[in-house]
Design a protein around this motif. Structure first.
Motif, PDB file in Angstrom:
ATOM      1  N   GLY A  52       0.825  -1.218   0.000  1.00 21.40           N
ATOM      2  CA  GLY A  52       0.000   0.000   0.000  1.00 21.40           C
ATOM      3  C   GLY A  52       0.848   1.253   0.000  1.00 21.40           C
ATOM      4  N   ASN A  53       2.063   1.116   0.531  1.00 22.65           N
ATOM      5  CA  ASN A  53       2.977   2.250   0.645  1.00 22.65           C
ATOM      6  C   ASN A  53       3.305   2.852  -0.716  1.00 22.65           C
ATOM      7  OD1 ASN A  53       4.893   3.998   1.753  1.00 22.65           O
ATOM      8  ND2 ASN A  53       6.546   2.482   1.564  1.00 22.65           N
ATOM      9  N   TRP A  54       3.118   2.079  -1.812  1.00 22.23           N
ATOM     10  CA  TRP A  54       3.531   2.542  -3.146  1.00 22.23           C
ATOM     11  C   TRP A  54       2.366   2.814  -4.086  1.00 22.23           C
ATOM     12  CZ3 TRP A  54       8.021   4.448  -4.811  1.00 22.23           C
ATOM     13  CH2 TRP A  54       9.079   4.380  -3.890  1.00 22.23           C
ATOM     14  N   VAL A  55       1.125   2.692  -3.605  1.00 21.58           N
ATOM     15  CA  VAL A  55      -0.012   2.915  -4.516  1.00 21.58           C
ATOM     16  C   VAL A  55       0.023   4.346  -5.054  1.00 21.58           C
ATOM     17  CG1 VAL A  55      -2.518   3.142  -4.612  1.00 21.58           C
ATOM     18  CG2 VAL A  55      -1.488   1.154  -3.513  1.00 21.58           C
ATOM     19  N   THR A  56       0.243   5.336  -4.186  1.00 20.20           N
ATOM     20  CA  THR A  56       0.195   6.740  -4.666  1.00 20.20           C
ATOM     21  C   THR A  56       1.463   7.113  -5.430  1.00 20.20           C
ATOM     22  OG1 THR A  56       1.197   7.454  -2.608  1.00 20.20           O
ATOM     23  CG2 THR A  56      -1.220   7.445  -2.708  1.00 20.20           C
ATOM     24  N   ARG A  57       2.475   6.214  -5.434  1.00 20.10           N
ATOM     25  CA  ARG A  57       3.729   6.610  -6.095  1.00 20.10           C
ATOM     26  C   ARG A  57       4.107   5.643  -7.215  1.00 20.10           C
ATOM     27  NH1 ARG A  57       7.666   6.936  -1.164  1.00 20.10           N
ATOM     28  NH2 ARG A  57       6.312   5.327  -0.304  1.00 20.10           N
ATOM     29  N   ALA A  58       3.138   4.824  -7.667  1.00 14.77           N
ATOM     30  CA  ALA A  58       3.440   3.906  -8.766  1.00 14.77           C
ATOM     31  C   ALA A  58       3.849   4.737  -9.990  1.00 14.77           C
ATOM     32  CB  ALA A  58       2.206   3.066  -9.073  1.00 14.77           C
ATOM     33  N   PRO A  59       4.798   4.250 -10.781  1.00 14.71           N
ATOM     34  CA  PRO A  59       5.334   5.068 -11.896  1.00 14.71           C
ATOM     35  C   PRO A  59       4.349   5.320 -13.039  1.00 14.71           C
ATOM     36  CG  PRO A  59       6.338   2.886 -11.869  1.00 14.71           C
ATOM     37  CD  PRO A  59       5.521   2.995 -10.633  1.00 14.71           C
ATOM     38  N   THR A  60       3.365   4.417 -13.230  1.00 19.33           N
ATOM     39  CA  THR A  60       2.372   4.658 -14.292  1.00 19.33           C
ATOM     40  C   THR A  60       0.991   4.260 -13.763  1.00 19.33           C
ATOM     41  OG1 THR A  60       2.419   2.399 -15.142  1.00 19.33           O
ATOM     42  CG2 THR A  60       4.091   3.917 -16.035  1.00 19.33           C
ATOM     43  N   LEU A  67      -1.270  -2.829  -9.052  1.00 17.87           N
ATOM     44  CA  LEU A  67      -0.932  -2.919  -7.620  1.00 17.87           C
ATOM     45  C   LEU A  67      -2.206  -2.889  -6.773  1.00 17.87           C
ATOM     46  CD1 LEU A  67       1.114  -3.046  -5.350  1.00 17.87           C
ATOM     47  CD2 LEU A  67       1.435  -0.564  -5.559  1.00 17.87           C
ATOM     48  N   LEU A  68      -3.151  -2.026  -7.161  1.00 18.16           N
ATOM     49  CA  LEU A  68      -4.433  -1.958  -6.426  1.00 18.16           C
ATOM     50  C   LEU A  68      -5.149  -3.301  -6.510  1.00 18.16           C
ATOM     51  CD1 LEU A  68      -5.778   1.592  -7.382  1.00 18.16           C
ATOM     52  CD2 LEU A  68      -5.343   0.724  -5.068  1.00 18.16           C
ATOM     53  N   ALA A  69      -5.127  -3.910  -7.711  1.00 16.39           N
ATOM     54  CA  ALA A  69      -5.804  -5.207  -7.887  1.00 16.39           C
ATOM     55  C   ALA A  69      -5.157  -6.268  -7.009  1.00 16.39           C
ATOM     56  CB  ALA A  69      -5.754  -5.623  -9.354  1.00 16.39           C
ATOM     57  N   LYS A  70      -3.831  -6.225  -6.940  1.00 13.30           N
ATOM     58  CA  LYS A  70      -3.105  -7.230  -6.135  1.00 13.30           C
ATOM     59  C   LYS A  70      -3.445  -7.052  -4.663  1.00 13.30           C
ATOM     60  CE  LYS A  70       1.604  -8.923  -5.168  1.00 13.30           C
ATOM     61  NZ  LYS A  70       1.455  -9.147  -3.741  1.00 13.30           N
ATOM     62  N   ALA A 118      11.249  -0.668  -6.857  1.00 11.54           N
ATOM     63  CA  ALA A 118      11.759  -2.003  -7.223  1.00 11.54           C
ATOM     64  C   ALA A 118      11.329  -3.037  -6.187  1.00 11.54           C
ATOM     65  CB  ALA A 118      13.286  -1.965  -7.334  1.00 11.54           C
ATOM     66  N   ASP A 119      11.080  -2.562  -4.941  1.00 10.78           N
ATOM     67  CA  ASP A 119      10.644  -3.506  -3.892  1.00 10.78           C
ATOM     68  C   ASP A 119       9.296  -4.136  -4.255  1.00 10.78           C
ATOM     69  OD1 ASP A 119      12.875  -2.430  -2.700  1.00 10.78           O
ATOM     70  OD2 ASP A 119      11.965  -2.159  -0.747  1.00 10.78           O
ATOM     71  N   ILE A 120       8.471  -3.373  -4.951  1.00 13.30           N
ATOM     72  CA  ILE A 120       7.161  -3.903  -5.347  1.00 13.30           C
ATOM     73  C   ILE A 120       7.367  -5.022  -6.360  1.00 13.30           C
ATOM     74  CG2 ILE A 120       4.939  -3.338  -6.446  1.00 13.30           C
ATOM     75  CD1 ILE A 120       5.347  -2.270  -3.570  1.00 13.30           C
ATOM     76  N   GLY A 121       8.375  -4.883  -7.207  1.00 10.05           N
ATOM     77  CA  GLY A 121       8.705  -5.956  -8.153  1.00 10.05           C
ATOM     78  C   GLY A 121       9.273  -7.152  -7.411  1.00 10.05           C
ATOM     79  N   ALA A 122      10.180  -6.880  -6.463  1.00 10.79           N
ATOM     80  CA  ALA A 122      10.810  -7.982  -5.718  1.00 10.79           C
ATOM     81  C   ALA A 122       9.780  -8.732  -4.884  1.00 10.79           C
ATOM     82  CB  ALA A 122      11.922  -7.425  -4.822  1.00 10.79           C
ATOM     83  N   ALA A 161       2.823 -12.967  -8.970  1.00 12.95           N
ATOM     84  CA  ALA A 161       4.254 -13.261  -9.187  1.00 12.95           C
ATOM     85  C   ALA A 161       4.682 -12.760 -10.565  1.00 12.95           C
ATOM     86  CB  ALA A 161       4.492 -14.762  -9.049  1.00 12.95           C
ATOM     87  N   ARG A 162       3.830 -12.960 -11.570  1.00 17.20           N
ATOM     88  CA  ARG A 162       4.217 -12.581 -12.934  1.00 17.20           C
ATOM     89  C   ARG A 162       4.330 -11.063 -13.069  1.00 17.20           C
ATOM     90  NH1 ARG A 162       1.980 -16.354 -15.706  1.00 17.20           N
ATOM     91  NH2 ARG A 162      -0.065 -15.410 -15.840  1.00 17.20           N
ATOM     92  N   GLN A 163       3.419 -10.334 -12.461  1.00 17.73           N
ATOM     93  CA  GLN A 163       3.513  -8.873 -12.597  1.00 17.73           C
ATOM     94  C   GLN A 163       4.740  -8.348 -11.857  1.00 17.73           C
ATOM     95  OE1 GLN A 163       2.766  -6.202 -10.101  1.00 17.73           O
ATOM     96  NE2 GLN A 163       2.887  -7.839  -8.562  1.00 17.73           N
ATOM     97  N   GLY A 164       5.123  -9.038 -10.781  1.00 18.88           N
ATOM     98  CA  GLY A 164       6.332  -8.635 -10.045  1.00 18.88           C
ATOM     99  C   GLY A 164       7.572  -8.836 -10.892  1.00 18.88           C
ATOM    100  N   TYR A 165       7.630 -10.002 -11.547  1.00 18.68           N
ATOM    101  CA  TYR A 165       8.803 -10.296 -12.379  1.00 18.68           C
ATOM    102  C   TYR A 165       8.864  -9.334 -13.559  1.00 18.68           C
ATOM    103  CZ  TYR A 165      12.519 -13.048 -14.526  1.00 18.68           C
ATOM    104  OH  TYR A 165      13.717 -13.450 -15.050  1.00 18.68           O
TER     105      TYR A 165
END
Ligand code: 3HC
Length: 311
Positions: A52-60, A67-70, A118-122, A161-165
């Motif tokens: 949730g920490n990155w919802v307002t700062r997602a790059p696109t 991220l919201l869906a996840k 990148a943590d959201i991807g990891a 997992a796929r969206q993270g990768y």
């Protein structure tokens, strides 16, 4: 030695029969399921916070909506699992009280901070990747409601997992700064992801009994090894380095040998001394308290409807 009832129960487990809520079961079987399923549910709910920490700062906008869906999926996973736990005669309030009072555990992994995008991807790649390795066998565990909840959860985790990768690939193939961000995230999330599988088999107090009851179909170390074997080639494809100098393919074993886990860190996080433990619990308690008026209103409304019907 087992009573006649326990012997009959174990024979059903050994025959792969699913145990359902109304079936007789040893009290210890019920208790270990309440423990594991409720802590699994707590993990899903607390697991929403680092993301949730990155919802307002997602790059696109696209990354934001994914991220919201996840995060919404994780809430749903928590609800399936709390419902599965309730079939064992415990109430949602009891389970949440155990979480909020610090009595119940949730996965250690969620006590680490999400410092960069990148943590959201990891997290998607490693944490959901580890969760899938742990949850696929649970689809075949002996308790019906738990195994059925896991089938739905695993389908949605595959997307996580796929969206993270995909995020990691975009960064690893991007600018040098982006690749450095991806490597930094791998450095910080690699070992905590391996800790998700629990203590070593030798130090696991619950494994033997959970294996006999076919709650745990593979040991902590077996699943951890599966995670390493699956993930190292993916890191190599990204051109990233796994932060373990002892990592080496062992042709004889057909597996990767890898370094020792920092068990002191593991036990520290479990004791509540991880980077974010206090913040995570404070956030969950506040959310619960802030929602009290809404739960009261729902109950008042239901009571009014019931009174009207009875009148
Ligand atoms: N974090 C917190 N506690 C942990 C842990 C971890 N990573 N690993 C082990 N523990 C705890 C256990 O809960 C147990 O404590 P308890 O008796 O008070 O519950 C103790 O350490 C000893 O560990 P054992 O291996 O003996 O215990 P288990 O047999 O229960 O095995 C487990 C631990 C493998 C986590 C097992 O409980 C399990 O498979 N649980 C279901 C899966 C789960 O909880 N996954 C959470 C991952 S995050 C997630 O799913 C969200 C996803 O959407 C990202």
């Amino acid at each position: 030695d087992m009573s006649a009832e326990e012997q009959a129960f174990q024979a059903r487990i050994d025959a792969g029969v699913k145990i359902e809520p109304k079936d007789w079961m040893p009290e210890a079987y019920r208790k270990t399921l309440v423990r594991q399923i409720s802590q699994h549910a707590h993990s899903e709910i607390v697991g929403q916070l680092p993301e949730g920490n990155w919802v307002t700062r997602a790059p696109t906008l696209k990354r934001k909506s994914i991220l919201l869906a996840k995060i919404q999926d994780e809430a749903g996973h928590g609800l399936y699992l709390y419902s599965a736990a309730e079939t064992l005669g415990v109430s949602r309030d009891e389970l949440l009280d155990a979480l909020h009072s610090g009595k119940a555990k949730y996965s250690s992994i969620f006590n680490y901070p999400t410092l960069t995008w990148a943590d959201i991807g990891a997290i998607g790649w490693l944490v959901d990747g580890a969760a899938i390795i742990n949850q696929v066998p649970l689809c075949r565990c002996s308790y019906g409601p738990y195994s059925r909840a896991m089938i739905r959860v695993c389908k949605e985790e595959a997307f996580h997992a796929r969206q993270g990768y995909d995020i990691m690939m975009k960064l690893a193939q991007g600018s040098p700064e982006q690749k450095a961000m991806a490597q930094d995230a791998l450095n910080r999330w690699w070992w905590p992801s391996l800790m998700m599988f629990g203590p070593s088999d030798a130090n696991s107090v619950n494994s033997a009994q959970s294996a006999q009851w076919r709650i745990k179909l593979f040991s902590n170390d077996e699943l951890r090894q599966r995670m390493v074997d699956q993930t190292v080639p993916q890191a190599e494809f990204l051109g990233l380095t796994v932060p373990d100098p002892d990592l080496k393919w062992n042709e004889e074993r057909g597996h990767y040998d890898f370094g020792e886990i920092d068990w002191e860190e593991f036990h520290n996080v479990l004791k509540g001394n991880g980077p974010c433990n206090r913040e995570r619990l404070r956030t969950r308690v506040k959310a619960y308290e802030d929602g009290q008026w809404f739960r009261d209103a729902l109950v008042a409304h239901a009571d009014k409807q019931a009174a009207r019907k009875a009148a």
